[in-house]
Scaffold this active site. Structure first.
Site, PDB file in Angstrom:
ATOM      1  N   ASP A  73      -9.496   5.239  15.014  1.00 43.91           N
ATOM      2  CA  ASP A  73      -9.603   5.303  13.544  1.00 43.91           C
ATOM      3  C   ASP A  73     -10.088   3.962  12.997  1.00 43.91           C
ATOM      4  O   ASP A  73      -9.630   3.475  11.967  1.00 43.91           O
ATOM      5  CB  ASP A  73      -8.263   5.693  12.925  1.00 43.91           C
ATOM      6  N   SER A  84       0.842  -1.188   0.000  1.00 43.93           N
ATOM      7  CA  SER A  84       0.000   0.000   0.000  1.00 43.93           C
ATOM      8  C   SER A  84       0.882   1.245   0.000  1.00 43.93           C
ATOM      9  O   SER A  84       1.902   1.291   0.675  1.00 43.93           O
ATOM     10  CB  SER A  84      -0.875  -0.033   1.264  1.00 43.93           C
ATOM     11  N   THR A  85       0.495   2.237  -0.789  1.00 42.40           N
ATOM     12  CA  THR A  85       1.210   3.513  -0.717  1.00 42.40           C
ATOM     13  C   THR A  85       0.190   4.580  -0.384  1.00 42.40           C
ATOM     14  O   THR A  85      -0.876   4.645  -0.993  1.00 42.40           O
ATOM     15  CB  THR A  85       1.905   3.863  -2.054  1.00 42.40           C
ATOM     16  N   ASP A 114      -3.271  -0.038  11.893  1.00 40.24           N
ATOM     17  CA  ASP A 114      -3.185   1.435  11.882  1.00 40.24           C
ATOM     18  C   ASP A 114      -3.398   2.027  13.280  1.00 40.24           C
ATOM     19  O   ASP A 114      -4.395   2.692  13.544  1.00 40.24           O
ATOM     20  CB  ASP A 114      -4.229   1.989  10.891  1.00 40.24           C
ATOM     21  N   ASN A 118      -9.250  -0.033   8.014  1.00 45.34           N
ATOM     22  CA  ASN A 118      -8.248  -0.421   9.009  1.00 45.34           C
ATOM     23  C   ASN A 118      -8.569  -1.748   9.690  1.00 45.34           C
ATOM     24  O   ASN A 118      -8.073  -2.044  10.776  1.00 45.34           O
ATOM     25  CB  ASN A 118      -8.062   0.697  10.043  1.00 45.34           C
TER      26      ASN A 118
HETATM   27  N1  LIG Z   1       0.646  -5.970   9.146  1.00 45.97           N
HETATM   28  C1  LIG Z   1       0.161  -5.886   7.918  1.00 45.97           C
HETATM   29  N2  LIG Z   1       0.058  -6.990   7.139  1.00 45.97           N
HETATM   30  C2  LIG Z   1      -0.444  -6.897   5.877  1.00 45.97           C
HETATM   31  N3  LIG Z   1      -0.861  -5.759   5.306  1.00 45.97           N
HETATM   32  C3  LIG Z   1      -0.772  -4.611   6.031  1.00 45.97           C
HETATM   33  C4  LIG Z   1      -0.262  -4.628   7.358  1.00 45.97           C
HETATM   34  N4  LIG Z   1      -0.287  -3.351   7.831  1.00 45.97           N
HETATM   35  C5  LIG Z   1      -0.795  -2.598   6.841  1.00 45.97           C
HETATM   36  N5  LIG Z   1      -1.094  -3.333   5.752  1.00 45.97           N
HETATM   37  C6  LIG Z   1      -1.654  -2.838   4.487  1.00 45.97           C
HETATM   38  O1  LIG Z   1      -1.227  -1.503   4.272  1.00 45.97           O
HETATM   39  C7  LIG Z   1      -2.343  -0.598   4.233  1.00 45.97           C
HETATM   40  C8  LIG Z   1      -1.992   0.698   4.945  1.00 45.97           C
HETATM   41  O2  LIG Z   1      -1.649   0.441   6.291  1.00 45.97           O
HETATM   42  P1  LIG Z   1      -2.080   1.430   7.445  1.00 45.97           P
HETATM   43  O3  LIG Z   1      -3.565   1.546   7.479  1.00 45.97           O
HETATM   44  O4  LIG Z   1      -1.393   1.005   8.694  1.00 45.97           O
HETATM   45  O5  LIG Z   1      -1.405   2.780   6.924  1.00 45.97           O
HETATM   46  P2  LIG Z   1      -2.034   4.250   6.864  1.00 45.97           P
HETATM   47  O6  LIG Z   1      -1.542   4.966   8.063  1.00 45.97           O
HETATM   48  O7  LIG Z   1      -3.503   4.184   6.635  1.00 45.97           O
HETATM   49  O8  LIG Z   1      -1.344   4.904   5.629  1.00 45.97           O
HETATM   50  P3  LIG Z   1      -1.929   6.203   4.895  1.00 45.97           P
HETATM   51  O9  LIG Z   1      -2.589   7.031   5.959  1.00 45.97           O
HETATM   52  O10 LIG Z   1      -0.720   6.832   4.316  1.00 45.97           O
HETATM   53  O11 LIG Z   1      -2.889   5.656   3.872  1.00 45.97           O
HETATM   54  C9  LIG Z   1      -3.477  -1.379   4.878  1.00 45.97           C
HETATM   55  O12 LIG Z   1      -4.717  -0.995   4.355  1.00 45.97           O
HETATM   56  C10 LIG Z   1      -3.163  -2.817   4.535  1.00 45.97           C
HETATM   57  O13 LIG Z   1      -3.661  -3.136   3.257  1.00 45.97           O
HETATM   58 MG   LIG Z   2      -5.080   2.957   7.338  1.00 45.09          MG
END
Ligand SMILES: Nc1ncnc2c1ncn2[C@@H]1O[C@H](COP(=O)(O)OP(=O)(O)OP(=O)(O)O)[C@@H](O)[C@H]1O
Ligand SMILES: [Mg+2]
Length: 235
Positions: A172, A37-38, A189, A177
């Site tokens: 959140d 994910s980016t 998250d 999430n």
């Molecule tokens: N431990 C994990 N295992 C597998 N996939 C993960 C994991 N943590 C995060 N991801 C993937 O990465 C995505 C983004 O992670 P996360 O929600 O923690 O970041 P974020 O803070 O929402 O990033 P941004 O705000 O920049 O979008 C998640 O939706 C999920 O698809």
């Molecule tokens: Mg997130």
């Protein structure tokens, strides 16, 4: 080589690169494979971790120094006694933010909530258990058909209750999430999650429950927001 450096500079700045090198030397991961994910705040990569016999993958979350909303991060850090003495530089704040996510993950697991196990946190990089099957990242709840929606809502509500009882609120909780693995929801998250003693904790609790209500409605399940809220706060 200069050319190679120029190519990677667009992906990882020097500070991030050095951090990754240190974590790799500490055998926290082997190599970054691809981005799962980016986002605006952070990118998450699947990485191999052949050093650990049991787990072949880990998730590496890299906070973006430049585009992170570090003013908002600061607002969330203020009032958290665990992070009172954080340096007010951008790097200091993001590093605390990352450590806060690590701490919250570990506290959430102790409270009995499904979440990725934290493995390491350094500067703007967090390494945690990879949630997925056979190397495929688990999908977000948003994109999943759930067989037993009633059970899902019960589980999510149970998580919020357990967390509050243990002194924590996620803040959140949304369909983005929650990752679904073998029918079980995993909460991810966690950086913004807060102590229930924080002045905005109740507001965050209400937000999480409203989100559960939204998820319930979308999936045709009854959810009595007021009743659940008062059952949590009353205790
Ligand atoms: N431990 C994990 N295992 C597998 N996939 C993960 C994991 N943590 C995060 N991801 C993937 O990465 C995505 C983004 O992670 P996360 O929600 O923690 O970041 P974020 O803070 O929402 O990033 P941004 O705000 O920049 O979008 C998640 O939706 C999920 O698809
Ligand atoms: Mg997130």
């Amino acid at each position: 080589m200069k050319e190679e450096k120029e190519i990677f500079e667009r992906v990882f700045d020097d500070y991030t690169m050095k951090t990754l090198v240190v974590l790799r030397r500490k055998k926290k991961f082997d190599s970054l494979e691809f981005p799962i994910s980016t986002g605006k705040e952070a990118d998450v990569y699947r990485a191999s971790a052949s050093f650990d016999e049991k787990e072949s993958y880990v998730a590496v979350k890299i906070y973006r120094i430049e585009t992170s909303n570090f003013k908002a991060m600061q607002d969330y850090l203020i009032g958290d006694p665990r992070f009172e003495h954080v340096k007010k530089t951008k790097r200091g704040v993001i590093s605390a933010w990352c450590q806060k996510e690590y701490r919250n993950l570990s506290d959430a697991l102790k409270a009995g909530v499904r979440a990725p196990k934290p493995i390491a946190s350094m500067n703007n990089v967090l390494i945690m258990e990879f949630i997925g099957e056979e190397g495929n990242p688990a999908p977000m709840l948003k994109n999943v058909e759930v067989e037993d929606a009633e059970k899902l809502i019960k589980t999510l509500t149970g998580y919020v209750k357990k967390l509050w009882k243990s002194g924590l609120v996620h803040g959140d909780l949304s369909e983005f999430n929650v990752l679904m693995k073998r029918g079980n929801p995993f909460l991810i998250d966690w950086a913004q999650a807060m102590s229930t003693k924080h002045p905005i904790a109740l507001e965050l609790l209400q937000r999480d429950l409203k989100n559960i209500k939204r998820i319930a409605r979308k999936r045709g399940v009854d959810f009595d927001y007021e009743e659940v809220l008062s059952s949590i706060v009353r205790r």
